[in-house]
Design an enzyme around this catalytic site. Structure first.
Site, PDB file in Angstrom:
ATOM      1  N   ASP A 118       0.864  -1.181   0.000  1.00  0.00           N
ATOM      2  CA  ASP A 118       0.000   0.000   0.000  1.00  0.00           C
ATOM      3  C   ASP A 118       0.900   1.230   0.000  1.00  0.00           C
ATOM      4  O   ASP A 118       1.604   1.496   0.980  1.00  0.00           O
ATOM      5  CB  ASP A 118      -0.910   0.004   1.221  1.00  0.00           C
ATOM      6  CG  ASP A 118      -1.654   1.326   1.386  1.00  0.00           C
ATOM      7  OD1 ASP A 118      -2.269   1.764   0.395  1.00  0.00           O
ATOM      8  OD2 ASP A 118      -1.593   1.929   2.472  1.00  0.00           O
ATOM      9  N   GLU A 202      -0.970  -1.538  -5.697  1.00  0.00           N
ATOM     10  CA  GLU A 202      -2.127  -0.796  -6.184  1.00  0.00           C
ATOM     11  C   GLU A 202      -1.847  -0.185  -7.564  1.00  0.00           C
ATOM     12  O   GLU A 202      -0.693  -0.011  -7.947  1.00  0.00           O
ATOM     13  CB  GLU A 202      -2.473   0.341  -5.233  1.00  0.00           C
ATOM     14  CG  GLU A 202      -2.778  -0.069  -3.817  1.00  0.00           C
ATOM     15  CD  GLU A 202      -2.953   1.151  -2.948  1.00  0.00           C
ATOM     16  OE1 GLU A 202      -4.107   1.487  -2.646  1.00  0.00           O
ATOM     17  OE2 GLU A 202      -1.946   1.755  -2.569  1.00  0.00           O
ATOM     18  N   ASP A 283      -3.894   1.584   6.561  1.00  0.00           N
ATOM     19  CA  ASP A 283      -2.854   1.268   5.583  1.00  0.00           C
ATOM     20  C   ASP A 283      -2.514  -0.220   5.592  1.00  0.00           C
ATOM     21  O   ASP A 283      -2.353  -0.838   4.527  1.00  0.00           O
ATOM     22  CB  ASP A 283      -1.601   2.098   5.862  1.00  0.00           C
ATOM     23  CG  ASP A 283      -1.838   3.583   5.655  1.00  0.00           C
ATOM     24  OD1 ASP A 283      -2.722   3.924   4.853  1.00  0.00           O
ATOM     25  OD2 ASP A 283      -1.158   4.396   6.303  1.00  0.00           O
TER      26      ASP A 283
END
Length: 315
Positions: A118, A202, A283
């Site tokens: 992340d 991501e 997170d």
């Protein structure tokens, strides 16, 4: 050099024409432009037909230039097919060779485990295993020095030698920041691809985020460069790399039970799942969901749509 420049011009026009008619994927390619007089970066490429030569003493012989001393960073794995001489904006010279390598030589032994990543601003990255990578913020740390160098440049008379010297100082200060950031990205991309058989991350809209109020911090983080390094190192070392879909709501899903709580503002850093009542760090939960979704994509194929189950993307 002139022949190679004409070849590059021909490739640029072909890319532009293919982009207009849809033969080339990606963003639209603009037609080639004349080089700006303010562009201080210079390059010259020599191919085999130009008869460059790497000498026994470590020097490089270039046509119309002569023998050039080089500080080698590594040995060449094969005979180079071309060489590019680069002078950057800070006045440094670089030599880049095109060589053939054996792909099997870079493949690493099998590794256990995988990792979901992340990416963020407060912390550069939070990993699915609970660890995190601190954000070095190289640009922020160098701002005071950069402002001083920029003020010195603005006070110099345009066209003077002193202004050119001040410009080089500004360029070197920015180059130091870029070099430190690139080294940081190389170290962590090497570590992650060496220790894991698969890496999942991501898909961020970096260009869109860079137009907002956090633009300086987004550019300072350099997410695009880091992900690019992860991708090519994973492919070269026999690892798997997956980008989770941008619309996958990883921050909204409980990594424990898969319940989706819905959107929440960015200032909410911890939350409790309404279904299983597990308290999550936003997170870390996102990194864990990215890993779940990456595993699912590898299992069913990269064209499969995202699922609302355990493992999800943030915005």
């Amino acid at each position: 050099m002139l022949q190679q420049t004409l070849r590059d011009l021909d490739k640029a026009w072909k890319a532009h024409e293919d982009s207009k008619v849809g033969k080339r994927h990606g963003p639209k390619v603009e037609p080639p432009r004349r080089k700006s007089r303010k562009d201080n970066r210079q390059t010259a490429r020599f191919t085999v037909s130009d008869r460059f030569k790497v000498l026994a003493g470590g020097k490089l012989r270039l046509p119309k230039i002569g023998d050039v001393r080089i500080k080698w960073t590594r040995d060449l794995p094969s005979v180079p097919s071309s060489v590019t001489l680069i002078k950057d904006r800070s006045g440094r010279y670089w030599v880049s060779f095109v060589v053939e390598t054996d792909p099997a030589a870079d493949v690493l032994p099998p590794a256990d485990g995988d990792q979901g990543i992340d990416l963020g601003l407060t912390r550069f990255a939070v990993l699915a295993d609970g660890s995190h990578i601190a954000s070095p913020k190289y640009l922020r740390r160098a701002e005071k020095k950069l402002k001083k160098r920029q003020r010195e440049l603005s006070r110099k008379k345009k066209g003077s030698n002193n202004r050119d010297k001040a410009r080089i100082k500004v360029a070197r200060a920015h180059a130091a920041v870029a070099d430190a950031r690139r080294n940081f990205h190389h170290q962590w991309s090497h570590k992650l691809t060496s220790e894991n058989r698969a890496v999942f991350t991501e898909t961020l809209n970096v260009s869109g985020m860079a137009r907002g109020r956090l633009a300086k911090s987004v550019h300072d983080a350099g997410w695009s460069q880091f992900v690019m390094l992860l991708e090519y190192k994973a492919a070269r070392r026999g690892r798997q790399f997956v980008r989770v879909a941008r619309h996958f709501a990883s921050s909204q899903i409980c990594s424990a039970c898969g319940h989706r709580d819905g959107p929440m503002p960015l200032h909410v850093r911890t939350w409790t799942c309404l279904s299983c009542e597990v308290r999550h760090c936003r997170d870390w939960n996102t990194g864990e969901n990215v890993r779940h979704e990456g595993r699912r994509i590898l299992a069913v194929g990269k064209t499969a749509p995202p699922t609302p189950g355990p493992g999800a993307s943030r915005r």
